[in-house]
Scaffold this active site. Structure first.
Site, short mmCIF file in Angstrom:
data_model
loop_
_atom_site.label_atom_id
_atom_site.label_comp_id
_atom_site.label_asym_id
_atom_site.label_seq_id
_atom_site.Cartn_x
_atom_site.Cartn_y
_atom_site.Cartn_z
N ARG A 146 34.32 -23.43 -31.47
CA ARG A 146 34.56 -24.73 -30.74
C ARG A 146 33.31 -25.69 -31.19
O ARG A 146 32.61 -25.24 -31.90
CB ARG A 146 34.09 -24.54 -29.33
CG ARG A 146 33.08 -24.21 -29.02
CD ARG A 146 32.59 -24.15 -27.46
NE ARG A 146 31.33 -23.47 -26.96
CZ ARG A 146 30.92 -23.17 -26.07
NH1 ARG A 146 31.73 -23.56 -24.77
NH2 ARG A 146 29.43 -23.03 -25.90
N ASN A 184 31.36 -31.76 -24.63
CA ASN A 184 30.83 -30.63 -24.20
C ASN A 184 29.21 -30.26 -24.91
O ASN A 184 29.70 -29.79 -26.22
CB ASN A 184 31.36 -29.28 -24.07
CG ASN A 184 30.72 -28.37 -23.12
OD1 ASN A 184 30.71 -28.29 -21.65
ND2 ASN A 184 30.15 -27.29 -23.83
N GLU A 185 28.34 -30.37 -24.59
CA GLU A 185 27.07 -30.12 -25.03
C GLU A 185 26.90 -30.67 -26.59
O GLU A 185 26.93 -29.91 -27.64
CB GLU A 185 26.80 -28.50 -24.98
CG GLU A 185 26.47 -28.05 -23.67
CD GLU A 185 25.92 -26.54 -23.75
OE1 GLU A 185 26.09 -25.82 -24.67
OE2 GLU A 185 25.26 -26.32 -22.81
N GLU A 341 25.82 -27.37 -15.32
CA GLU A 341 26.01 -25.85 -15.61
C GLU A 341 24.80 -25.15 -14.90
O GLU A 341 23.86 -25.14 -16.02
CB GLU A 341 26.43 -25.36 -16.83
CG GLU A 341 27.70 -25.78 -17.55
CD GLU A 341 28.15 -25.51 -19.09
OE1 GLU A 341 27.47 -24.66 -19.34
OE2 GLU A 341 28.82 -26.20 -19.56
N TRP A 349 27.38 -13.11 -24.72
CA TRP A 349 28.59 -13.41 -25.50
C TRP A 349 28.93 -12.18 -26.05
O TRP A 349 29.76 -11.25 -25.21
CB TRP A 349 28.06 -14.36 -26.57
CG TRP A 349 28.44 -15.75 -26.18
CD1 TRP A 349 28.50 -16.20 -24.97
CD2 TRP A 349 28.73 -16.94 -27.09
NE1 TRP A 349 28.69 -17.48 -25.01
CE2 TRP A 349 28.96 -18.04 -26.13
CE3 TRP A 349 28.84 -17.13 -28.40
CZ2 TRP A 349 29.40 -19.36 -26.71
CZ3 TRP A 349 28.97 -18.37 -28.75
CH2 TRP A 349 29.09 -19.52 -27.99
C1 GLA Z 1 27.27 -23.56 -22.57
C2 GLA Z 1 28.51 -24.04 -22.38
C3 GLA Z 1 29.86 -23.39 -21.60
C4 GLA Z 1 29.59 -21.90 -21.86
C5 GLA Z 1 27.99 -21.74 -21.74
C6 GLA Z 1 27.82 -20.11 -21.65
O1 GLA Z 1 26.42 -23.95 -21.58
O2 GLA Z 1 28.66 -25.46 -22.13
O3 GLA Z 1 30.82 -23.78 -22.03
O4 GLA Z 1 29.65 -21.74 -23.32
O5 GLA Z 1 27.23 -22.17 -22.68
O6 GLA Z 1 28.06 -19.75 -22.92
#
Ligand code: GLA
Length: 702
Positions: A146, A184-185, A341, A349
């Site tokens: 991703r 996301n991130e 989160e 993982w």
């Molecule tokens: C990150 C991501 C999530 C998930 C977590 C845990 O914070 O934003 O999608 O992947 O890590 O791995």
């Protein structure tokens, strides 16, 4: 700004923007402060990250019932669901998400939807293989993970615009959608492909105007790297010996950070234009340093971040998540934020994290977020995935979906929050002390890491922890922030400086502030070029000291000896100081520079500058140093805190909320010097406050 003026400024800014800007997109500032509790209809945002698409629809109602029973009123959804939202190019299907939202809405649960651009669908990669980013070695990534695309690739950007537009159109009037999380991130991978290179050339042109200026400011005379065309400028990719010109490299880091902000802005502009009533955020990563969050966060309405205490450090290091919370809060004007989160189970993982913690730890970490200014907490994730890379990453529920100990703890907190919410609303963290984070210096130290054992963030933590051990709130701020409300400002290893920053620091000290500087400050100008002034360069006058010699050695047994004869290890770097106007606070104890100054104090205007030429491994040393600075600046310490207990204060005019968090397995007692009431029961509290193991007390003080 004084403390109450600062509080009033935060309060007046933090209105729910929908009410403050009725006139639609054109007249709205790019980013608007959000009161998260008001955004969520007066409820503290309490939720989970939910992936309904991975479970049978027959289960969704049960999920919603269980969430509601646990006091959950929020979910974050959709950030990896591009393939389901757009199964074929241009064919959108949000019906499944509509059904999920309807079921959740019927149970009092509202959502922030992720724009799904973190996970482009396989058809996009198949059609445009060039969307994949290229790594430093020039190798293109392959589909299967991703966020592996190039932020500058036109095919990716066109597809991203299209899906974000469709999402915004579909949900612009849906009352159960509070807002959007962009991607996301964001922030990795750094890009080394040809689109990125072209964008870097354009960025350099815009910054320098002429090649002559760039060649001069980057010092390309070194190793004969003078450029005669923009197209000759490389990226700091895989060069022989892994070296690149540090000036080019720092600009590349700035470019990549800007490119990421522009990417977020691209999405934010679409969302704002189409869905002006929705709040915008993106989930960030605390101390992650590839991005200057203080710049990126101009594009969003409120900060959200992902807090994984166990992933980040030893769980016993209970101050570490606080530092990250405070940095995240500081990256957008100290506005309250949310944790998008929050760790809700064991990380892992391909391998499991090595140690399970009691379910109560997750509650305590969530309350720690609140104590540091969070007005929302969403646990990652509702239920552990059966599929894919994160099969080992525990959610609240395990794969079996039954109520377990973590669910019960989440439900306990869910039952506590409604009582707490009216007390929390409108309260903020106000701090007399700030740590200054310099993204330029952080990047420059990655480029040239100085010595083994040097760690910029580690040094932040040494100071941070020392103030926190005294129960003093700390802000973590950025160079563009206003320094004037602080009594003490710590700017460790301020390696890269520019004239604007130097004059802000000078103003801060002249008007009465106490500034702590440490080794390797003022070494580089804004182009990552070494100053030709005597060190600490542009900071010499402020510090009242010069440095003509240093010892980078980190393995020897050097010591700092203070004026009271206290002896502490001096473990990283040693600037041998030659005071000009400063007096000596401590000297070195060993080697050829024994008795030479290690730490000085300079009076400057109405304020003071402490310059520490080294780093110690002793917490006591930092306790004493910060205690000395607090004394100079008139900062009052809090109560004596037992080891393993943290105190943090949120306040609004006329009322303080004191959080006492006990991370130990033993009951602890803190003796407060003021009369308080218990926030949950309202009962008057004795001065001696007892806190049970892995638990907290919240007290109200006038
Ligand atoms: C990150 C991501 C999530 C998930 C977590 C845990 O914070 O934003 O999608 O992947 O890590 O791995």
């Amino acid at each position: 700004m004084n403390k109450s003026a600062k509080l009033m400024a935060i309060l007046s800014a933090a209105v729910l923007f929908a009410a403050a800007s009725p006139s639609g997109a054109q007249n709205r500032p790019a980013s608007r402060p959000v009161n998260l509790i008001r955004l969520n209809g007066g409820k503290f945002i309490y939720g989970v990250d939910y992936y309904p698409e991975a479970w049978s629809e027959a289960r969704w109602t049960k999920d919603a019932q269980m969430m509601q029973a646990a006091g959950i009123n929020f979910v974050r959804m959709g950030e990896f669901a591009w393939a389901k939202m757009e199964p074929k190019e241009g064919e959108f299907d949000f019906s499944w998400l509509d059904r999920a939202l309807r079921i959740l809405g019927a149970h009092g649960i509202r959502a922030i939807l992720g724009t799904p651009t973190a996970a482009p669908p396989p058809w996009l990669y198949a059609e445009y293989p060039d969307i994949e980013a290229v790594n430093k070695e020039g190798v293109r990534y392959r589909f299967g993970s991703r966020r592996d695309y190039s932020l500058e690739n036109p095919h990716f950007l066109a597809a991203a615009r299209s899906v974000v537009t469709a999402l915004a159109e579909h949900y612009k009037n849906n009352p159960d959608v509070l807002g959007f999380q962009i991607d996301n991130e964001v922030g990795s991978p750094r890009c080394y492909d040809s689109d990125c290179l072209a964008a870097f050339h354009a960025w350099c042109r815009a910054k320098y105007g002429t090649l002559a200026a760039l060649n001069h400011d980057w010092g390309t005379i070194f190793w004969g790297q003078t450029y005669s065309a923009w197209s000759q400028i490389p990226l700091p990719w895989n060069t022989l010996y892994g070296v690149s010109n540090p000036s080019l490299w720092l600009d590349y880091d700035r470019f990549f950070s800007d490119a990421t902000s522009d990417y977020v802005k691209m999405q934010a502009d679409i969302l704002r234009r189409i869905a002006p009533s929705k709040a915008l955020t993106t989930n960030e990563m605390g101390l992650f340093d590839a991005i200057d969050y203080s710049e990126l966060n101009r594009q969003i309405d409120f900060v959200a971040w992902d807090n994984y205490p166990m992933l980040a450090q030893d769980p016993k290091d209970y101050f570490a998540p606080g530092l990250a919370h405070d940095l995240m809060r500081g990256s957008k004007d100290n506005q309250n934020f949310m944790v998008m989160e929050e760790e809700g189970g064991l990380p892992g993982w391909s391998t499991f994290w090595s140690r399970q913690v009691p379910a109560m730890d997750y509650r305590l970490w969530a309350y720690q977020a609140i104590a540091h200014g969070a007005d929302g907490v969403s646990f990652f994730r509702w239920r552990t995935s059966r599929y894919g890379t994160e099969q080992y990453w525990q959610g609240i529920l395990d794969q079996d979906g039954v109520a377990n100990s973590r669910y019960k703890v989440v439900a306990r907190m869910g039952s506590e929050l409604p009582k707490l919410t009216p007390l929390l609303e409108g309260t903020h963290v106000i701090s007399p002390v700030a740590l200054l984070v310099s993204p330029d210096s952080r990047w420059a130290f990655h480029i040239q890491p100085l010595v083994k054992g040097f760690n910029y963030d580690g040094q932040l933590a040494l100071f941070y922890d020392a103030f926190r051990r005294k129960g003093i709130n700390v802000d973590v701020i950025f160079p563009s922030d206003d320094f004037s409300s602080y009594k003490v400002l710590v700017a460790p290893s301020l390696f890269v400086v520019n004239p604007v920053l130097v004059s802000k620091l000078t103003r801060f000290v002249s008007s009465g502030g106490t500034l702590i500087l440490t080794y390797r400050s003022g070494v580089k100008n804004q182009y990552n070029v070494v100053t030709k002034e005597t060190l600490p360069g542009a900071l010499s006058r402020l510090a009242g000291t010069e440095i003509h010699e240093f010892d980078p050695e980190t393995t020897q047994q050097q010591t700092i000896v203070d004026r009271d004869g206290g002896i502490y290890p001096a473990t990283v770097w040693h600037d041998i100081l030659s005071p000009t106007t400063a007096s000596v606070l401590a000297h070195y104890g060993e080697d050829f520079y024994a008795m030479r100054p290690a730490m000085t104090l300079n009076g400057f205007g109405k304020g003071h500058v402490i310059y520490l030429g080294t780093q110690s491994s002793s917490a006591t040393f930092y306790d004493r140093l910060t205690g000395f600075a607090d004394g100079l600046a008139g900062v009052h310490r809090g109560p004596v805190l037992p080891k393993g207990v943290e105190m943090s204060v949120r306040q609004r005019p006329g009322e303080k909320l004191i959080f006492l968090l006990n991370y130990t397995n033993q009951p602890q007692t803190v003796s407060l010097d003021e009369a308080t009431r218990d926030a949950f029961s309202g009962d008057p509290q004795k001065r001696e406050v007892k806190i049970s193991p892995i638990n907290l007390r919240i007290l109200i003080a006038p």
